[in-house]
Design a protein around this motif. Structure first.
Motif, PDB file in Angstrom:
ATOM      1  N   UNK A  83       0.809  -1.225   0.000  1.00  0.00           N
ATOM      2  CA  UNK A  83       0.000   0.000   0.000  1.00  0.00           C
ATOM      3  C   UNK A  83       0.842   1.276   0.000  1.00  0.00           C
ATOM      4  N   UNK A  84       2.173   1.140   0.036  1.00  0.00           N
ATOM      5  CA  UNK A  84       3.053   2.311  -0.015  1.00  0.00           C
ATOM      6  C   UNK A  84       3.940   2.334  -1.264  1.00  0.00           C
ATOM      7  N   UNK A  85       3.653   1.444  -2.209  1.00  0.00           N
ATOM      8  CA  UNK A  85       4.474   1.378  -3.423  1.00  0.00           C
ATOM      9  C   UNK A  85       4.454   2.703  -4.181  1.00  0.00           C
ATOM     10  N   UNK A  86       3.292   3.311  -4.308  1.00  0.00           N
ATOM     11  CA  UNK A  86       3.188   4.565  -5.048  1.00  0.00           C
ATOM     12  C   UNK A  86       4.125   5.627  -4.506  1.00  0.00           C
ATOM     13  N   UNK A 184      -0.470   7.041  -8.611  1.00  0.00           N
ATOM     14  CA  UNK A 184       0.438   5.946  -8.937  1.00  0.00           C
ATOM     15  C   UNK A 184       0.021   4.697  -8.162  1.00  0.00           C
ATOM     16  N   UNK A 185      -0.353   4.879  -6.901  1.00  0.00           N
ATOM     17  CA  UNK A 185      -0.772   3.746  -6.079  1.00  0.00           C
ATOM     18  C   UNK A 185      -1.988   3.045  -6.667  1.00  0.00           C
ATOM     19  N   UNK A 186      -2.870   3.819  -7.284  1.00  0.00           N
ATOM     20  CA  UNK A 186      -4.066   3.249  -7.901  1.00  0.00           C
ATOM     21  C   UNK A 186      -3.712   2.158  -8.914  1.00  0.00           C
ATOM     22  N   UNK A 187      -2.633   2.383  -9.654  1.00  0.00           N
ATOM     23  CA  UNK A 187      -2.238   1.402 -10.664  1.00  0.00           C
ATOM     24  C   UNK A 187      -1.853   0.065 -10.029  1.00  0.00           C
ATOM     25  N   UNK A 188      -1.361   0.113  -8.796  1.00  0.00           N
ATOM     26  CA  UNK A 188      -0.968  -1.106  -8.102  1.00  0.00           C
ATOM     27  C   UNK A 188      -2.138  -1.761  -7.358  1.00  0.00           C
ATOM     28  N   UNK A 189      -3.126  -0.947  -6.983  1.00  0.00           N
ATOM     29  CA  UNK A 189      -4.263  -1.462  -6.201  1.00  0.00           C
ATOM     30  C   UNK A 189      -5.529  -1.624  -7.016  1.00  0.00           C
ATOM     31  N   UNK A 190      -5.802  -0.611  -7.857  1.00  0.00           N
ATOM     32  CA  UNK A 190      -6.976  -0.453  -8.667  1.00  0.00           C
ATOM     33  C   UNK A 190      -7.958  -1.509  -8.574  1.00  0.00           C
TER      34      UNK A 190
END
Length: 190
Positions: A83-86, A184-190
């Motif tokens: 959850x902190x990748x972005x 950016x985080x959305x792309x990893x979680x979306x």
């Protein structure tokens, strides 16, 4: 009696390997070039290529004078909470663009990939293999999401560092991270 080991003094071997690697990447692209092919063209044992550079990824980084280490990029993405990748990747990316050691090479890279189809193709193959593919597999993430995040960050770099559009150009790192990291985080979680 003959001496064993490396000859004393300076050696051209590293430079010969880089010249051979440039030729191999130009002729075969990132995916088609091999350590064996590079070594054969340079007239050395493949172990010497590994000795000087470690991996094909690192040879490519040297050949194109890339301002980042792909292994560091992958490690940064994969270490720490998902959850902190972005925020992690964005801070790394901004740091690379703002560092005096990497800023000029990044500008040169952007110019090269936008003006040379050959360099753009090699860079695409390299990123797909050395960064995007590894991260997508490790996170079980569709590649389209990862390339979406990359596009978001490249757009940010163009606006902030190349075009220097205000107020983005003069915003603090924390302001940019607060604004863009959730996207950016959305792309990893979306």
């Amino acid at each position: 009696m003959a001496r064993t080991g490396r000859r004393p003094g300076q050696t051209q071997t590293r430079d010969d390997i880089l010249v051979a690697a440039r030729n191999q990447f130009a002729a075969h692209g990132f995916r088609g070039a091999t350590i064996r092919g590079i070594a054969a063209e340079a007239g050395v044992n493949p172990a010497l290529v590994h000795h000087f550079f470690g991996s094909k990824d690192q040879v490519f980084v040297e050949v194109l004078n890339l301002p980042f280490n792909p292994a560091l990029l992958v490690d940064t993405l994969l270490s720490g909470p998902r959850e902190q990748i972005g925020e992690r990747i964005l801070r790394l990316f901004l740091g690379l663009w703002e560092s005096p050691d990497t800023q000029l090479p990044f500008f040169a890279l952007v110019r090269s990939v936008t003006t040379s189809p050959e360099v753009a193709d090699q860079m695409r193959q390299f990123l797909e293999t050395a960064v995007l593919g590894k991260v997508a597999a490790a996170l079980d993430l569709p590649p389209l999401r990862l390339t979406g995040a990359a596009a978001q960050m490249m757009g940010l770099a163009i606006v902030r560092y190349v075009v220097k559009a205000e107020p983005m150009a003069s915003a603090t790192e924390d302001e940019v991270v607060a604004l863009v990291a959730p996207v950016v985080q959305y792309y990893f979680d979306g």
